[in-house]
Write an enzyme that holds these catalytic residues in place. Structure first.
Site, PDB file in Angstrom:
ATOM      1  N   GLY A  23      -8.716   1.743  -5.857  1.00 29.39           N
ATOM      2  CA  GLY A  23      -7.612   2.519  -5.299  1.00 29.39           C
ATOM      3  C   GLY A  23      -6.334   2.230  -6.067  1.00 29.39           C
ATOM      4  CD  GLN A  33      -1.216  -0.336  -6.686  1.00 26.75           C
ATOM      5  OE1 GLN A  33      -1.861   0.557  -6.163  1.00 26.75           O
ATOM      6  NE2 GLN A  33      -1.772  -1.491  -7.029  1.00 26.75           N
ATOM      7  CB  CYS A  63      -3.549  -5.614  -4.588  1.00 28.59           C
ATOM      8  SG  CYS A  63      -2.295  -4.382  -4.949  1.00 28.59           S
ATOM      9  CG  LEU A  64      -5.962  -2.516  -9.565  1.00 27.70           C
ATOM     10  CD1 LEU A  64      -6.037  -1.077 -10.045  1.00 27.70           C
ATOM     11  CD2 LEU A  64      -6.876  -3.416 -10.385  1.00 27.70           C
ATOM     12  CG  HIS A 107      -4.718  -1.971  -0.121  1.00 27.54           C
ATOM     13  ND1 HIS A 107      -4.984  -3.318  -0.229  1.00 27.54           N
ATOM     14  CD2 HIS A 107      -4.051  -1.642  -1.265  1.00 27.54           C
ATOM     15  CE1 HIS A 107      -4.477  -3.778  -1.379  1.00 27.54           C
ATOM     16  NE2 HIS A 107      -3.912  -2.781  -2.021  1.00 27.54           N
ATOM     17  CD  GLU A 108      -4.771   1.852  -2.858  1.00 35.88           C
ATOM     18  OE1 GLU A 108      -3.641   1.849  -3.381  1.00 35.88           O
ATOM     19  OE2 GLU A 108      -5.623   0.968  -3.072  1.00 35.88           O
ATOM     20  CG  HIS A 111       0.170  -0.099  -2.669  1.00 30.28           C
ATOM     21  ND1 HIS A 111       0.853  -1.184  -3.174  1.00 30.28           N
ATOM     22  CD2 HIS A 111      -1.144  -0.378  -2.847  1.00 30.28           C
ATOM     23  CE1 HIS A 111      -0.027  -2.077  -3.633  1.00 30.28           C
ATOM     24  NE2 HIS A 111      -1.235  -1.617  -3.439  1.00 30.28           N
TER      25      HIS A 111
HETATM   26 NI    NI Z   1      -3.055  -2.530  -3.904  1.00 31.12          NI
END
Ligand code: NI
Length: 175
Positions: free
Chosen positions: A46, A51, A98-99, A140-141, A144
């Site tokens: 995701g 991000q 998370c990236l 989660h997304e 963000h």
């Molecule tokens: Ni994330």
């Protein structure tokens, strides 16, 4: 294919609120395509606009398994202006990463199921009912887009520990 650089904590853009898009047009579709490729390259399941240093309410996901032996067909989900219409009282605990918080994982508790309304790749209104990993991922997304990270659900002790570890990785030029 164009890709983006992924922003890492403690970048301020990760704490900011993304703004709705007016419609999903060719410009937004190009952003979605580039975000998807960025996510595949990472690799991750995701990615939200914050991000990649963009503050519009766009996210991409793909939970299809990509490992060679059991590889599934890509199954990308593109969302603009996602909105949680309903969430279950039942809760679910899963390990998340998370990236933007590389190599760090922790258990996060969330509503087990959600129903989400959004604009799809073709600017059509769509709904997704999610449970399990997809439910955690979409929540989660969406977080963000509201400037919320999974580490915000942890104790300050755990959160600070993760932030220090990422800081250390950065100083070692591993990121
Ligand atoms: Ni994330």
């Amino acid at each position: 294919m164009k890709t983006y650089d992924i922003v890492i904590i403690p970048s301020a853009v990760l704490k900011q609120t993304a703004q709705p898009v007016a419609k999903v047009d060719d410009v937004i579709r190009a952003q979605m395509d580039a975000m998807l490729q960025t996510m595949y390259d990472a690799p991750g399941i995701g990615l939200a606009a914050n991000q990649v240093n963009l503050l519009n309410r766009v996210l991409v996901m793909d939970l299809a398994v990509r490992e060679e032996e059991e590889a599934e067909k890509p199954n990308p989900i593109f969302m603009a202006n996602p909105q949680v219409l309903w969430e279950s009282e039942e809760r679910s605990i899963m390990q998340e990463g998370c990236l933007s918080i590389p190599q760090q994982y922790a258990e996060v508790e969330r509503p087990a199921k959600v129903r989400v309304k959004y604009l799809d790749y073709n600017n059509q209104e769509a709904e997704l009912e999610a449970e399990g990993l997809l439910s955690h991922c979409v929540q989660h997304e969406i977080d963000h887009l509201n400037g919320v990270l999974f580490i915000d659900y942890l104790s300050s002790l755990k959160r600070n520990m993760i932030m220090r570890k990422v800081d250390k990785l950065r100083k070692q030029n591993i990121l």
